[in-house]
Design an enzyme around this catalytic site. Sequence first.
Site, short mmCIF file in Angstrom:
data_model
loop_
_atom_site.label_atom_id
_atom_site.label_comp_id
_atom_site.label_asym_id
_atom_site.label_seq_id
_atom_site.Cartn_x
_atom_site.Cartn_y
_atom_site.Cartn_z
N ASP A 17 8.76 50.69 49.86
CA ASP A 17 9.79 49.86 49.24
C ASP A 17 10.18 50.31 47.84
OD1 ASP A 17 10.05 47.60 51.34
OD2 ASP A 17 7.89 47.80 51.01
N ARG A 98 -0.55 41.11 36.94
CA ARG A 98 0.88 41.16 36.59
C ARG A 98 1.13 41.28 35.09
NH1 ARG A 98 1.17 43.28 41.19
NH2 ARG A 98 1.14 41.88 42.97
N ASP A 127 4.58 36.36 42.63
CA ASP A 127 4.56 37.55 41.79
C ASP A 127 5.89 37.81 41.08
OD1 ASP A 127 1.88 38.29 41.98
OD2 ASP A 127 2.18 39.21 43.94
N SER A 178 0.74 42.54 54.15
CA SER A 178 1.18 42.78 52.78
C SER A 178 -0.08 42.71 51.93
CB SER A 178 2.17 41.70 52.37
OG SER A 178 2.32 41.73 50.97
N1 ARG Z 1 -1.08 34.81 46.95
C1 ARG Z 1 -1.71 35.60 45.94
C2 ARG Z 1 -1.14 35.28 44.60
O1 ARG Z 1 -0.12 34.68 44.52
C3 ARG Z 1 -1.66 37.07 46.25
C4 ARG Z 1 -0.32 37.73 46.34
C5 ARG Z 1 -0.52 39.16 46.56
N2 ARG Z 1 0.61 39.88 47.00
C6 ARG Z 1 0.66 40.52 48.17
N3 ARG Z 1 1.67 41.28 48.39
N4 ARG Z 1 -0.23 40.38 49.09
O2 ARG Z 1 -1.71 35.61 43.59
#
Ligand code: ARG
Length: 407
Positions: A17, A98, A127, A178
């Site tokens: 991506d 992040r 995110d 993912s």
């Molecule tokens: N749900 C978790 C969070 O909001 C993990 C998100 C991780 N992203 C992913 N693409 N799996 O912190």
Amino acid sequence: MTNSKDRVVLAYSGGLDTSVAIGWIGEQTGREVVAVAVDVGQGGEDLEVIRQRALDCGAIEAYVADARDEFAEEYCMPALKANALYEGKYPLVSALSRPVIVKHLVHAAREFGATTVAHGCTGKGNDQVRFEVSITSMAPDMNCISPVRDLALTRDVAIDYAEKHDLPIETTKHNPFSIDQNVWGRAVETGFLEDLWNAPTKDVYVYTDDPTYPPLPDEVVISFEKGVPVAIDGRRVTPLEAIQELNRRAGAQGIGRIDMVEDRLVGIKSREVYEAPGAVALIEAHQALESVTLERLQRRYKRQMEQTWGELVYEAQWYSPLKRSMDAFIEDTQTYVTGDIRMVLHGGRATVNGRRSEASLYDFNLATYETGDTFDQSSSRGFIDIYGLQSKLAAARDVRMGGGAGY
Ligand code: ARG
């Protein structure tokens, strides 16, 4: 630099991506793209390979930042001091990474003359919010775009684009999940996990082995100074090394697997499978040391604070004033969180079985039930008379008024 103000800095992972996003952003916006990859201990491909791929996919500049120690010291350690577990379970793996990624994106943007920062998040998750709120907090003058959300870069479009432009990236290998990972842990979602009744299969896990058939128990002594692990089994370690070693040892015992349904900031409930062996073992040990070194009321108050701290970090408030104030409180509580914790890692559990600290508030002579203790039990009588007075008065009033709680 000509045209420099038009540049876009893209948070680049090396995957399909974000590789397609380089050209896609160029086509859709007419701007040059600077790709920035940040190493937060995610492992996998060599970052120099990733950097070269970004250039091959059309980036005008590509830059790799090694943020592993910084991430461990300035992001994971505050989370450890806060025993941070969102909804009582999730050690905030992605949420913590992040802000540090954004810090490097913003630095790169300043260095390469960009005013816009782009990321590969969808419009449905936490995110995107964390990236963009962190960017506005650090650089209120910058803009954000998400090619997936704002420029209609769907997965199918990305595969077509990569094939048409012959980009040096795998488009056939279909990963059903993912995944986001760093040294603090690993997050897996989507695919068959979207059916809440489906149990995770073996291939979901990478950081941990199956705890059902564990190797022999592994006893470990973790030494802390002011809430931070500084030695393992007597060997000095950096925070990064402490996390890595415990990822390995606790991971081998299947510790830190978490299968949960969590509440996202955007209102969606989502099924998440995490593995965070090092984080879970360290938090367990840290809590145990706090139980002997924090004063009773301080510890009680800190626990409430920890919940809010975790929620703030989860909800993209890493750079918020409230979080900053809480950090000052939490840091102060760690003054005496120094000492050793012994724990046994085995079969999916990290079990504390020994603690010692120069700064301990545990007093054997007060606690012991053997003769010769220094606690004056006769004082408890008067203490209880006064402590129970309010209850006694209320109960008497209930009787007088003909009511009562009906005991
Ligand atoms: N749900 C978790 C969070 O909001 C993990 C998100 C991780 N992203 C992913 N693409 N799996 O912190």
